[in-house]
Design a protein around this motif. Structure first.
Motif, PDB file in Angstrom:
ATOM      1  N   ALA A  15       0.095 -50.021  88.652  1.00 33.75           N
ATOM      2  CA  ALA A  15       1.467 -50.166  89.441  1.00 33.75           C
ATOM      3  C   ALA A  15       2.108 -48.887  88.636  1.00 33.75           C
ATOM      4  O   ALA A  15       3.118 -48.487  89.595  1.00 33.75           O
ATOM      5  CB  ALA A  15       2.189 -51.367  88.898  1.00 33.75           C
ATOM      6  N   THR A  16       1.761 -48.367  87.705  1.00 32.35           N
ATOM      7  CA  THR A  16       2.722 -47.083  87.282  1.00 32.35           C
ATOM      8  C   THR A  16       2.075 -46.079  88.169  1.00 32.35           C
ATOM      9  O   THR A  16       2.911 -45.003  88.522  1.00 32.35           O
ATOM     10  CB  THR A  16       2.411 -46.922  85.799  1.00 32.35           C
ATOM     11  OG1 THR A  16       2.640 -48.003  85.033  1.00 32.35           O
ATOM     12  CG2 THR A  16       3.124 -45.527  85.304  1.00 32.35           C
TER      13      THR A  16
ATOM     14  N   ALA B 265       3.668 -46.157  91.585  1.00 29.91           N
ATOM     15  CA  ALA B 265       5.222 -45.888  91.421  1.00 29.91           C
ATOM     16  C   ALA B 265       5.321 -44.504  91.294  1.00 29.91           C
ATOM     17  O   ALA B 265       6.395 -43.791  91.905  1.00 29.91           O
ATOM     18  CB  ALA B 265       5.725 -46.712  90.568  1.00 29.91           C
TER      19      ALA B 265
ATOM     20  N   GLY C  31       0.325 -47.977  98.489  1.00 23.39           N
ATOM     21  CA  GLY C  31       1.267 -46.451  97.711  1.00 23.39           C
ATOM     22  C   GLY C  31       0.302 -45.280  97.999  1.00 23.39           C
ATOM     23  O   GLY C  31       0.892 -44.353  98.381  1.00 23.39           O
TER      24      GLY C  31
ATOM     25  N   ALA D  27       7.127 -41.863  93.968  1.00 29.01           N
ATOM     26  CA  ALA D  27       8.282 -41.066  93.363  1.00 29.01           C
ATOM     27  C   ALA D  27       8.156 -39.674  93.575  1.00 29.01           C
ATOM     28  O   ALA D  27       9.106 -38.801  94.166  1.00 29.01           O
ATOM     29  CB  ALA D  27       8.385 -41.093  91.768  1.00 29.01           C
TER      30      ALA D  27
END
Length: 282
Positions: A249-250, A253, A202, A257
């Motif tokens: 994970a946050t 994410a 990510g 976003a």
């Protein structure tokens, strides 16, 4: 203001922030070339490909970083070897190694008594467990990544946009490809223990992709990607602290976003372009 600053007054969260910031810059340097060269699938495969080496190192009490590095090198060599086949596309070779390395890693981890805990740790990392020694390793990795990026900039640019022209200009595209893969490997190996082998993807892809929609120059994409990655790190840790979610994970994410917000804004820009400002005197 207390809502924003309170988490970072805690020692382990502050170390997580610094670790995440270093990872964001490293991933921005490598991820820019991943986005420009269309190497997203390869980077995802390599991020998973470190799992067998990490699992073996963990089982035998060895260095996780060394295990990850050896596994990533094996993955890169395997991709290079399979890509030379005239009957198989590079994507096919990457896909086969991706599944094979991931399966091997899970099988090795399954021999551990704490299978679920170990596998979760390898895949998702533990950014809140960053130690001072980890920060030193990340700082060293960043220094090497910066050196590679600056020293190989012209070769990487030529390789990214016209491989055959790079060869005619004597840029040695095969060597440049190897060094670019080394930069990607460095970013993955240095970052996996902070955000995990799964979520490092990510930070490698989302910030550079978000910035590539707005910048035309490669240094600008790198700087913007580093800033977006830094914002994702701080924002992800903040949300994780207040809402009790998984920190790594946050962060990932939040980075993804940011890409979708950037893509939406770019779509509005392209749909409703601002009128040009008239030049005075004409």
């Amino acid at each position: 203001m207390e809502w924003l600053t309170e988490p970072f007054e805690v020692g382990f969260v502050a170390r997580a922030l610094w670790g995440g910031l270093l990872v964001a810059v490293i991933c921005a340097l490598a991820g820019t070339w991943v986005v420009l060269r269309g190497m997203a699938f390869m980077s995802d495969a390599m991020a998973h490909g470190v799992l067998p080496g990490v699992a073996i190192a963990s089982l035998f009490g060895g260095s996780l970083l060394l295990g990850a590095a050896l596994s990533a090198v094996a993955m890169a060599l395997g991709v290079t070897a399979l890509s030379r086949s005239r009957r198989l596309s590079q994507d096919t070779g990457i896909g086969l190694l991706f599944v094979g390395m991931l399966a091997a890693g899970v099988i090795i981890v399954s021999h551990s008594q704490s299978f679920a805990v170990d596998l979760t740790g390898f895949l998702f990392g533990d950014v809140l467990a960053v130690r001072l020694g980890d920060l030193a390793v990340l700082a060293g990795a960043l220094a090497v990544a910066l050196l590679l990026t600056v020293a190989c900039h012209r070769s990487f640019v030529a390789l990214a946009f016209d491989r055959w022209k790079a060869a005619t200009l004597g840029m040695r595209p095969v060597l440049a490809q190897g060094l670019m893969t080394a930069l990607l490997t460095l970013a993955i190996v240095a970052s996996f223990h902070v955000v995990g082998t799964l979520l490092v993807f990510g930070l490698l892809i989302a910030p550079p992709a978000a910035m590539a929609l707005w910048a035309d120059r490669i240094p600008a994409i790198m700087i913007g990607a580093a800033l977006i990655g830094a914002a994702a790190t701080a924002g992800g840790l903040l949300l994780s602290w207040h809402f009790g979610t998984a920190a790594g994970a946050t962060i990932a994410a939040f980075a993804v976003a940011c890409f979708f917000v950037s893509a939406a804004a770019a779509a509005v820009r392209d749909r409703f372009p601002f009128p040009a400002t008239p030049v005075k005197g004409h």
